[in-house]
Scaffold this motif. Structure first.
Motif, short mmCIF file in Angstrom:
data_model
loop_
_atom_site.label_atom_id
_atom_site.label_comp_id
_atom_site.label_asym_id
_atom_site.label_seq_id
_atom_site.Cartn_x
_atom_site.Cartn_y
_atom_site.Cartn_z
N PHE A 32 10.58 -0.12 -0.20
CA PHE A 32 10.32 -1.10 -1.26
C PHE A 32 11.64 -1.41 -1.97
O PHE A 32 12.24 -0.53 -2.58
CB PHE A 32 9.29 -0.55 -2.25
N MET A 49 8.59 -5.45 0.71
CA MET A 49 7.98 -4.27 1.31
C MET A 49 8.10 -4.37 2.82
O MET A 49 7.67 -5.36 3.42
CB MET A 49 6.51 -4.20 0.88
N LEU A 81 11.30 -0.68 -9.97
CA LEU A 81 9.92 -0.26 -9.73
C LEU A 81 9.32 0.48 -10.91
O LEU A 81 8.41 1.31 -10.75
CB LEU A 81 9.85 0.61 -8.48
N LEU A 88 9.67 -8.40 -4.91
CA LEU A 88 9.44 -7.08 -4.33
C LEU A 88 9.28 -7.23 -2.82
O LEU A 88 8.36 -7.90 -2.35
CB LEU A 88 8.17 -6.46 -4.94
N LYS A 116 6.62 -9.93 0.90
CA LYS A 116 7.24 -10.02 -0.42
C LYS A 116 6.16 -10.37 -1.44
O LYS A 116 5.21 -11.09 -1.14
CB LYS A 116 8.35 -11.07 -0.43
N SER A 140 7.13 3.20 4.71
CA SER A 140 7.39 1.95 4.01
C SER A 140 8.61 2.06 3.11
O SER A 140 8.90 3.12 2.54
CB SER A 140 6.17 1.56 3.16
N LEU A 158 2.63 1.50 -2.49
CA LEU A 158 3.22 1.43 -3.82
C LEU A 158 2.06 1.35 -4.80
O LEU A 158 1.25 0.41 -4.74
CB LEU A 158 4.13 0.21 -3.96
N ILE A 195 5.82 5.39 -5.46
CA ILE A 195 5.77 5.33 -4.00
C ILE A 195 5.06 6.56 -3.46
O ILE A 195 5.37 7.69 -3.85
CB ILE A 195 7.19 5.25 -3.40
#
Length: 396
Positions: free
Chosen positions: A230, A240, A212, A238, A383, A228, A247, A217
């Motif tokens: 990630f 989620m 990331l 990615l 995603k 959430s 994010l 976040i």
């Protein structure tokens, strides 16, 4: 050719029937994956605006014009650097063109625009593929069948291909225009256009497929339990899940092009992409909705704004994505105007006419802001891959 001095020749021609296996105005899966979008949907003039009184109409999957006041049919969105591909068919003695980075009503082919000409020698001193009053191509007579022009406009450099063969290369040594509309010209004769595709250039990755880096976040400030998460999948996507949460990109964008591919792993899940967001604030920006639900099975009736709709501002005109399938999404914000494409089709075309305000919930925000991927609620399961963006150059 000068669009203010020529009279239209009243002449109409008809497109030949398409072969059974020919499907105009449809991008391939490979082209969608490369970032191409359609500027013409083959059915309507959505995303276009006439700047003069001419008989622009959609017929047989093409945009036709043959009479009226000389001028442009131009996009409602401005574009900066791109590859533009257009099929055209021109009747004999036609004088037309495709305008790049243009204003709606240029006074000449070099007054705040670039014009790629469509004309035979004898009709114009600048044959098809030339940049009028700038550089001439070496093109023989073409006839009245369909042809393809492909133009790459990247900074001051322009290349033009005709039917796959490069016919011109030009560099603007003056102060090149950074962005503007794309215009189809009616000047004299009869001309038709179809398969109008554009691929934005100059985008850079915001997501490296490994971690990331470049993102932060931020949890729901109300501290709800199902925050959430990630994660990066083995395929470099990615993932989620759950929510609320967000994010947020570290980089900020004002006038920009954004592209990604998304996958909704559930039925009619709710998420969104926020932009021009106030950095560090929770989900405070313009929102391009992600929600593939429809009403009564009708894709023209989106449920909850529809994917690509500008949430609480303008619904998507059609739901073009499916749950459980990857789909590309493009967002372009330039000044007050915002447009979105889903699966290559434009679904939103909105201008923010509210009074200026630093908070986009209250009014027009033109300042740079962050990109936010939204974790909406505990059902969130999406995603993302190929997350890219680039600032649009100024008009100059």
């Amino acid at each position: 050719m000068r669009i203010v001095f020529c009279l239209a020749l009243l002449f109409v021609f008809h497109s030949p029937a398409l072969a059974a296996d020919e499907k105009p105005n449809q991008l391939s899966e490979a082209e969608l994956a490369e970032g191409w979008i359609q500027l013409f949907d083959g059915e309507s003039l959505y995303g276009w605006k006439p700047a003069s009184k001419a008989n622009w109409e959609v017929r047989d999957g093409a945009i036709h014009v043959s009479e009226g006041e000389p001028g442009l049919l131009h996009t409602t969105t401005q574009f900066g650097d791109y590859v533009l591909r257009v099929d055209f068919q021109a009747a004999e003695r036609t004088n037309s063109g495709i305008f790049l980075r243009t204003s709606p009503r240029p006074a000449s082919p070099t007054d705040g625009c670039y014009e790629v000409n469509i004309a035979e020698l004898g009709v114009s001193d600048y044959p098809t593929g030339s940049l009028v009053d700038r550089a001439k191509s070496q093109v023989d007579e073409l006839g009245t069948e369909w042809h393809t022009l492909e133009v790459t406009a990247q900074g001051p450099k322009f290349t033009v291909k005709l039917d796959g063969r490069q016919v011109l290369e030009y560099t603007d040594e003056s102060n090149p225009l950074g962005r503007g509309f794309i215009g189809l010209q009616f000047n004299r004769g009869a001309v038709a256009f179809r398969n109008i595709y554009l691929k934005p250039l100059g985008l850079k990755p915001l997501f490296n497929g490994k971690d990331l880096t470049g993102w932060t976040i931020l949890e729901d400030p109300e501290g709800q339990k199902d925050k959430s998460t990630f994660e990066i999948t083995a395929a470099g996507e990615l993932h989620m899940k759950n929510g609320p949460g967000q994010l947020e990109s570290e980089e900020q964008f004002a006038d920009f092009v954004f592209q990604t591919e998304a996958f909704v792993n559930g039925k009619e899940l709710n998420s969104g992409i926020f932009f021009r967001s106030i950095p560090g604030e929770y989900q405070n920006g313009y929102e391009a909705q992600i929600h593939n639900g429809v009403t009564d099975g009708d894709r023209n009736k989106p449920n909850n704004s529809g994917t690509g709709g500008i949430f609480r501002r303008q619904e998507a005109r059609r739901v073009m994505a499916n749950d459980f399938e990857w789909f590309p999404m493009t967002i372009i914000a330039e000044g007050k105007h915002i447009a979105t494409w889903v699966n290559g089709i434009q679904v939103a075309d909105w201008t923010d006419t509210r009074d200026p305000d630093p908070n986009p919930r209250r009014g027009l925000r033109l300042e740079a802001g962050t990109i936010i991927l939204q974790g909406h609620d505990p059902t969130t399961d999406l995603k993302f891959r190929k997350i890219e963006a680039g600032e649009m150059p100024p008009r100059r």
